[in-house]
Write an enzyme that holds these catalytic residues in place. Structure first.
Site, PDB file in Angstrom:
ATOM      1  N   ASP A 192      19.839  47.061  23.038  1.00 13.12           N
ATOM      2  CA  ASP A 192      20.516  45.992  24.000  1.00 13.12           C
ATOM      3  C   ASP A 192      19.776  44.629  23.674  1.00 13.12           C
ATOM      4  O   ASP A 192      18.876  44.639  23.032  1.00 13.12           O
ATOM      5  CB  ASP A 192      19.468  46.255  25.216  1.00 13.12           C
ATOM      6  N   ASP A 227      24.092  41.884  26.283  1.00 16.57           N
ATOM      7  CA  ASP A 227      23.711  41.444  27.712  1.00 16.57           C
ATOM      8  C   ASP A 227      24.421  40.131  28.163  1.00 16.57           C
ATOM      9  O   ASP A 227      24.415  39.071  27.313  1.00 16.57           O
ATOM     10  CB  ASP A 227      22.398  41.321  28.021  1.00 16.57           C
ATOM     11  N   GLU A 253      28.661  43.177  27.813  1.00 11.64           N
ATOM     12  CA  GLU A 253      28.610  43.329  29.251  1.00 11.64           C
ATOM     13  C   GLU A 253      29.437  42.292  29.778  1.00 11.64           C
ATOM     14  O   GLU A 253      28.967  41.134  29.307  1.00 11.64           O
ATOM     15  CB  GLU A 253      27.224  43.274  29.753  1.00 11.64           C
ATOM     16  N   HIS A 307      21.879  51.071  34.700  1.00 13.24           N
ATOM     17  CA  HIS A 307      20.599  50.600  35.138  1.00 13.24           C
ATOM     18  C   HIS A 307      20.801  49.458  36.182  1.00 13.24           C
ATOM     19  O   HIS A 307      19.881  49.217  36.866  1.00 13.24           O
ATOM     20  CB  HIS A 307      19.871  50.126  34.213  1.00 13.24           C
ATOM     21  N   ASP A 308      22.049  48.994  36.357  1.00 13.35           N
ATOM     22  CA  ASP A 308      22.246  48.009  37.317  1.00 13.35           C
ATOM     23  C   ASP A 308      22.984  48.356  38.781  1.00 13.35           C
ATOM     24  O   ASP A 308      23.512  47.539  39.554  1.00 13.35           O
ATOM     25  CB  ASP A 308      23.143  46.670  36.759  1.00 13.35           C
TER      26      ASP A 308
HETATM   27  O1  ISL Z   1      22.693  43.906  38.405  1.00  7.32           O
HETATM   28  C1  ISL Z   1      23.469  42.956  38.880  1.00  7.32           C
HETATM   29  C2  ISL Z   1      23.786  42.688  40.338  1.00  7.32           C
HETATM   30  O2  ISL Z   1      22.968  43.861  41.109  1.00  7.32           O
HETATM   31  C3  ISL Z   1      24.302  42.173  38.018  1.00  7.32           C
HETATM   32  O3  ISL Z   1      24.749  41.042  38.500  1.00  7.32           O
HETATM   33  C4  ISL Z   1      23.394  41.883  36.678  1.00  7.32           C
HETATM   34  O4  ISL Z   1      22.547  40.987  37.004  1.00  7.32           O
HETATM   35  C5  ISL Z   1      24.250  41.416  35.732  1.00  7.32           C
HETATM   36  O5  ISL Z   1      25.430  42.230  35.321  1.00  7.32           O
HETATM   37  C6  ISL Z   1      23.635  41.015  34.331  1.00  7.32           C
HETATM   38  O6  ISL Z   1      23.103  42.270  34.036  1.00  7.32           O
HETATM   39  C7  ISL Z   1      22.122  42.434  32.725  1.00  7.32           C
HETATM   40  O7  ISL Z   1      21.411  40.824  32.687  1.00  7.32           O
HETATM   41  C8  ISL Z   1      20.458  41.079  33.532  1.00  7.32           C
HETATM   42  C9  ISL Z   1      19.562  42.031  33.842  1.00  7.32           C
HETATM   43  O8  ISL Z   1      18.670  42.011  35.077  1.00  7.32           O
HETATM   44  C10 ISL Z   1      20.442  43.412  34.277  1.00  7.32           C
HETATM   45  O9  ISL Z   1      19.734  44.479  34.019  1.00  7.32           O
HETATM   46  C11 ISL Z   1      21.265  43.555  32.954  1.00  7.32           C
HETATM   47  O10 ISL Z   1      22.011  44.473  32.697  1.00  7.32           O
HETATM   48  C12 ISL Z   1      19.569  39.804  33.344  1.00  7.32           C
HETATM   49  O11 ISL Z   1      19.005  39.943  31.815  1.00  7.32           O
END
Ligand code: ISL
Ligand code: CA
Length: 582
Positions: free
Chosen positions: A116, A218, A277, A352-353
């Site tokens: 990541d 990310d 992402e 994981h989100d």
């Molecule tokens: O998880 C979300 C809403 O519940 C998304 O909006 C998420 O914040 C967004 O997709 C960005 O995600 C990534 O960056 C974030 C992190 O918390 C997430 O786990 C990651 O996948 C900040 O780094």
């Protein structure tokens, strides 16, 4: 008409020339959240040695690529998405030697490893930020976005994980505000600064030179901003639920210059994959990221699918009527067509989100959990896109549905709760909504066996184990030939048995059917029919050609039953089947 046909047969024959075949198009990606996979030293936190101890399990799945969530030095404000040292391993997860052993163990088994890459922001405990905030003249000052307080308050920007919702934080040390799109512990890097970009390329090379096979990037559209920070309102953002962030806060004027630079200076030098992402990426902008002729990235994952069914701006509360399968089909069919000639798609229903796939998109009641898990897995493994499959979904793990805020560990849920409370909102309604949508639902420990804590740890797990581990676990499912796990292994094999599942044309059938998702995948003379009943009642679909006499490749009903009546197929609750059309 002639030309449409000519085009599609051109695409078909072109699709499998060596030029077009790529290992990452043919791969099944399996995502591991290291904190929750396996704890080797019983401190309650999963770690790299834990993953190493389970390499044979991973191999047994038949997957090709592991995407590992961040495992770098981090104070864990956001479980590793706040990195304080890009060239180290998080203390809780182990050492660099453990990392090297993990990479070696995977490669020995023919499995690739994708890391990541979190470079929109760092931790506020990163050395760059410590320097940056120390004085206005520090050489690192321009590594981040600062707004001097004498200019007044900066124009509103949201901070996704902040209780007050603000993306600027005042720092008295230098009388200035810094920008953070997530929590204040995650200051945004200033990509306009060429030094920042070189730092990022250098850390990418550090891992690629070790032999890692690529990056999941990310929130990559966020790296480039309009640094004039034009005035926007919360209303602007709210009214653009899906596109708002992208329009106002991300995809700045130089985004694609930077991605081209990443490609030219780093990615193109290695045989690796990259996947963005694609937060905020739409049908209109997708090609800019992944059209091979542009030399940027390989793949992206969009949010249009996973956002379906939520009430906008209501803390991810589901529409009480659930989601519309017709819309679901429209979205995934549209994204298939976007990449028909250019670029390449991804497909996922969990990560994981996201909450657990079966709870969100299937049905997790005891009667239907296994069937609907298998049905959703059938969808993921038969689309024209690289599947990103989230660990635990192969067991049919479901949402834990915490009923107290104290059980949550995720900064997002905890701070949203405070926000609702401060605004005098309905906390019960919030907790109910979180049972379906909260991220922690998919972060509970992996379920290995029926011993205490599911065999994840003998210590106290960092987050509670789902009590259903007694029956939903690897040990039990390995023994049961009809388990969700064994079905997963079979369908991964099926996907790999014929390139038609990877490259074959996708055609939606019976598109107005509100219960059944049916489509064919065709490559040269091979044609498969995929039938998925998304609902818990018996459903009928009209295929439009004779299905009788076709060969059944897989069926999630263990007795292999399927009611075919000429062009019509009747599907049992959550039934899934793949047929080869003779
Ligand atoms: O998880 C979300 C809403 O519940 C998304 O909006 C998420 O914040 C967004 O997709 C960005 O995600 C990534 O960056 C974030 C992190 O918390 C997430 O786990 C990651 O996948 C900040 O780094
Ligand atoms: Ca541990």
């Amino acid at each position: 008409m002639c030309c449409v046909l000519a085009n599609s047969s051109y695409a078909q024959t072109q699709a499998v020339t060596n030029n077009n075949r790529k290992w990452w198009k043919e791969a099944v990606v399996y995502q591991i959240y290291p904190r929750s996979f396996k704890d080797s030293n019983n401190d309650g936190i999963g770690d790299l040695k834990g993953i190493i101890s389970k390499l044979d399990y991973i191999k047994s799945l038949g997957v090709d690529v592991i995407w590992l969530n961040p495992m770098y030095g981090s104070p864990n404000a956001d479980n590793g998405y706040d990195i304080s040292d890009y060239r180290s391993v998080m203390k809780e997860f182990g050492t660099m030697d453990d990392f090297d052993a993990l990479l070696k163990g995977l490669h020995e088994r023919g499995i690739k490893l994708v890391l990541d890459l979190v470079v929109n922001h760092t931790s506020d405990e990163h050395e760059w930020f410590k320097q940056s905030r120390s004085s206005r003249t520090n050489p690192y000052r321009d590594y981040y976005h600062w707004w001097p307080a004498e200019k007044g308050k900066p124009p509103f920007r949201p901070g996704a994980f902040e209780v007050d919702g603000s993306g600027w934080r005042y720092d008295s040390l230098t009388n200035a505000y810094y920008l953070h799109y997530f929590s204040y512990k995650q200051p945004d890097l200033n990509w306009e600064n060429p030094k920042v970009r070189q730092e990022v390329y250098s850390l990418m090379r550090f891992w690629l030179d070790k032999g890692v096979d690529g990056f999941r990037m990310d929130v990559i559209p966020f790296i480039a901003k309009d640094i004039n920070f034009p005035v926007i309102t919360k209303k602007d953002l709210d009214e653009n639920y899906n596109g708002g962030w992208d329009q106002y806060m991300a995809s700045g004027p130089h985004l694609h210059d930077y991605l081209k630079e990443v490609n030219a200076q780093v990615l193109s030098k290695y045989n690796v994959m990259s996947v963005a992402e694609g937060a905020g990426v739409t049908a209109a902008t997708a090609h800019k990221f992944v059209d091979a002729d542009r030399h940027e990235l390989n793949m992206l994952y969009h949010f249009e699918g996973v956002n379906l069914g939520y009430i906008p701006n209501r803390f991810k509360k589901m529409d009480p009527h659930g989601y519309s399968l017709i819309k679901f089909k429209q979205i995934y069919s549209k994204w298939d067509s976007i990449f028909e000639y250019k670029g390449w798609g991804t497909i996922y229903l969990g990560n994981h989100d996201q909450p657990r796939m079966v709870t969100r998109w299937g049905n997790d009641v005891p009667e239907y959990r296994e069937l609907s898990s298998k049905m959703l897995t059938t969808f993921l493994m038969t689309m024209r896109a690289t599947p990103y499959y989230y660990f635990g979904d192969e067991l049919g793990m479901s949402n834990i549905k915490f009923d107290k805020i104290e059980d949550y560990r995720d900064i997002e849920s905890i701070n949203m709760y405070k926000q609702v409370k401060n605004n005098g909102g309905d906390l019960n309604e919030f907790i109910e909504a979180q049972k379906i949508s909260a991220r922690d639902n998919s972060r509970t420990p992996f379920q290995w066996n029926s011993s205490e804590n599911a065999g994840f740890t003998t210590g106290t797990p960092w987050i509670k184990v789902n009590p259903n581990y007694i029956s939903i676990n690897v040990e039990a499912e390995e023994k049961d030939s009809n388990s969700v796990l064994n079905y997963f292994k079979r369908i991964v094999k099926l996907r790999k048995s014929d390139l038609a599942f990877v490259y074959g044309r996708y055609d939606l059938i019976d598109k107005a059917n509100p219960d059944v998702y049916a489509y064919t995948r065709t490559l040269n003379h091979d044609k498969y029919l995929v039938l998925l009943n998304f609902h818990q009642h018996i459903s009928i679909t009209n295929i439009g050609f004779n299905v009788k006499g076709s060969k059944q490749m897989i069926n999630n009903y263990s007795d292999g039953s399927l009611i075919i009546n000429g062009k019509q197929v009747t599907l049992k609750p959550y039934q899934a089947a793949v047929l080869k059309i003779q």
